[in-house]
Enzyme design. Structure first.
Site, PDB file in Angstrom:
ATOM      1  N   ARG A 227     -14.414 -23.643  61.615  1.00 45.69           N
ATOM      2  CA  ARG A 227     -12.989 -23.489  61.888  1.00 45.69           C
ATOM      3  C   ARG A 227     -12.810 -22.430  62.964  1.00 45.69           C
ATOM      4  NH1 ARG A 227      -9.883 -27.699  60.478  1.00 45.69           N
ATOM      5  NH2 ARG A 227     -10.731 -28.581  58.572  1.00 45.69           N
ATOM      6  N   GLU A 254      -9.566 -22.568  72.778  1.00 49.98           N
ATOM      7  CA  GLU A 254      -8.686 -21.407  72.824  1.00 49.98           C
ATOM      8  C   GLU A 254      -8.665 -20.935  74.272  1.00 49.98           C
ATOM      9  OE1 GLU A 254      -7.941 -17.737  69.736  1.00 49.98           O
ATOM     10  OE2 GLU A 254      -9.984 -18.041  70.430  1.00 49.98           O
ATOM     11  N   HIS A 268     -12.067 -31.024  68.566  1.00 56.42           N
ATOM     12  CA  HIS A 268     -11.973 -31.150  67.102  1.00 56.42           C
ATOM     13  C   HIS A 268     -12.395 -32.556  66.655  1.00 56.42           C
ATOM     14  CE1 HIS A 268      -9.575 -29.844  63.272  1.00 56.42           C
ATOM     15  NE2 HIS A 268     -10.874 -29.928  63.075  1.00 56.42           N
TER      16      HIS A 268
END
Length: 389
Positions: A227, A254, A268
């Site tokens: 995560r 990010e 993801h």
């Protein structure tokens, strides 16, 4: 008859798992939600809702505290996408060891007529290494980590594992040639590759940051397919500038790691395979049915895990606070109504407890009164009466 409402695209094989006692997407006041990634953090839940089942591993899109206080059991489907994540991590490990990303970029830029001669001359720039004999540290040896560890062994790697919360069931899945150590420092020392596979919680946020990275060998390859936030990305960028980390692969983008050399970000997709989505949907459907029809809480994230044989006509389940004398109050209220308790089981998970009572002598016209009486106990969140099929 129970009603289920789905969110996101739930694989049809999962929906086909439900028996005729369940309807799908026919009401906005269902007994169960079957979800994937929909954000429910600010959602209002109908009073009818008894369970939320996530067809996947993470439940950070569900307000666990509020769900518990409303008597809603929240589940996930651990292991359903474990093989998918394992295969992606292994493929990226091979890709980074053999410099495949840089080699692809080179080939994409050099398509001129003399490409064959030029590539023969330049290909040594992309000489990589083989995985056999290399050392990998696997942080977290649960559903995914154990598969990665075993696969790395099969590739001839030396595998070091660290997991202070390793369950007995998980331990059985791990090859006995995986060397287990009692600290992250010992695990990462001398490792060529470090991969982290732990759940996200208050204890694991920033699990690998500057201190832990400083213990790694220069040129280590790091993976985060758990995560976002478990690996501190600011620390990673700093470590890459000093060449402490040679490559970083993660499933969670990010801004700080965007457009950085030798950082590979996948969108993801760790658990995004046809097989994993099918596995999660089927497991999720079975979880919904087991909870609504039997009160089983296997793989529940906000209640203790319980699975009790259902051998009487009726079962009463109570979600309540984990405080003294709850079992006494519950059993007293049942006894005063002339209902015989055949079996009672109770377990707690931090501040929440779950009690399962199998009874005889409960009449259908008395069920509502019993539920109201038990729910009048201020520490009780929800009471259900289930009839054995």
């Amino acid at each position: 008859m129970y009603a289920v409402k789905t969110f996101n695209a739930i694989a049809q094989v999962g929906l086909d798992t439900f028996t005729d006692d369940f309807t799908i997407n026919q009401t906005d006041e269902p007994d169960a939600y079957l979800i994937r990634s929909v954000n429910l953090l600010k959602a209002d839940f109908p009073e009818s809702l008894k369970t939320i089942v996530r067809a996947g591993a993470g439940v950070n899109n569900v307000p666990l505290g509020r769900a518990t206080e409303q008597g809603i059991a929240v589940f996930n489907t651990p292991g359903s996408n474990a093989n998918a994540v394992k295969e992606l991590v292994i493929s990226l490990m091979i890709a980074t060891a053999r410099n495949l990303f840089a080699a692809h970029d080179y080939s994409d830029e050099h398509t001129e007529a003399d490409v064959s001669q030029r590539t023969e001359k330049d290909k040594t720039k992309f000489n990589g290494t083989e995985l056999a004999g290399k050392r990998i540290a696997v942080i977290g040896l649960g559903n995914v980590g154990s598969l990665v560890a075993n696969a790395a062994l099969a590739l001839g790697m030396k595998v070091i594992g660290y997991d202070p919360y390793l369950s007995a069931n998980a331990a059985w899945r791990i090859n006995n040639r995986v060397k287990r150590v009692d600290s992250i420092k010992k695990a990462v020392k001398g490792a060529d590759f470090v991969t982290v596979h732990v759940p996200k919680n208050n204890e694991t946020i920033g699990l690998l940051a500057t201190k832990e990275i400083s213990e790694m060998k220069d040129g280590v390859v790091l993976f985060n397919y758990s995560r976002i936030g478990i690996v501190d990305n600011q620390s990673v960028v700093k470590a890459m500038r000093s060449q402490k980390i040679s490559h970083y692969c993660t499933d969670f983008g990010e801004p700080i790691i965007a457009d950085q050399p030798n950082i590979t970000i996948t969108p993801h997709i760790g658990g995004s395979t046809i097989e994993a989505e099918s596995n999660g949907a089927v497991q999720g459907a079975n979880t919904v049915m087991d909870y609504l029809e039997n009160g089983d809480t296997t793989n529940c994230v906000n209640l203790p895990n319980m699975q009790v044989p259902f051998e009487t006509t009726y079962r009463v389940t109570v979600i309540h606070q984990n405080v003294p004398n709850m079992v006494g109050q519950i059993s007293t209220q049942i006894a005063t109504r002339g209902i015989n308790i055949e079996n009672m089981s109770n377990a707690a998970k931090e501040k929440v407890a779950y009690t399962i009572i199998d009874v005889d002598g409960l009449q259908e016209d008395n069920q509502s009164a019993l539920i109201a009486t038990l729910e009048s106990i201020k520490e009780v969140y929800r009471v259900r009466v289930i009839k054995h099929k």
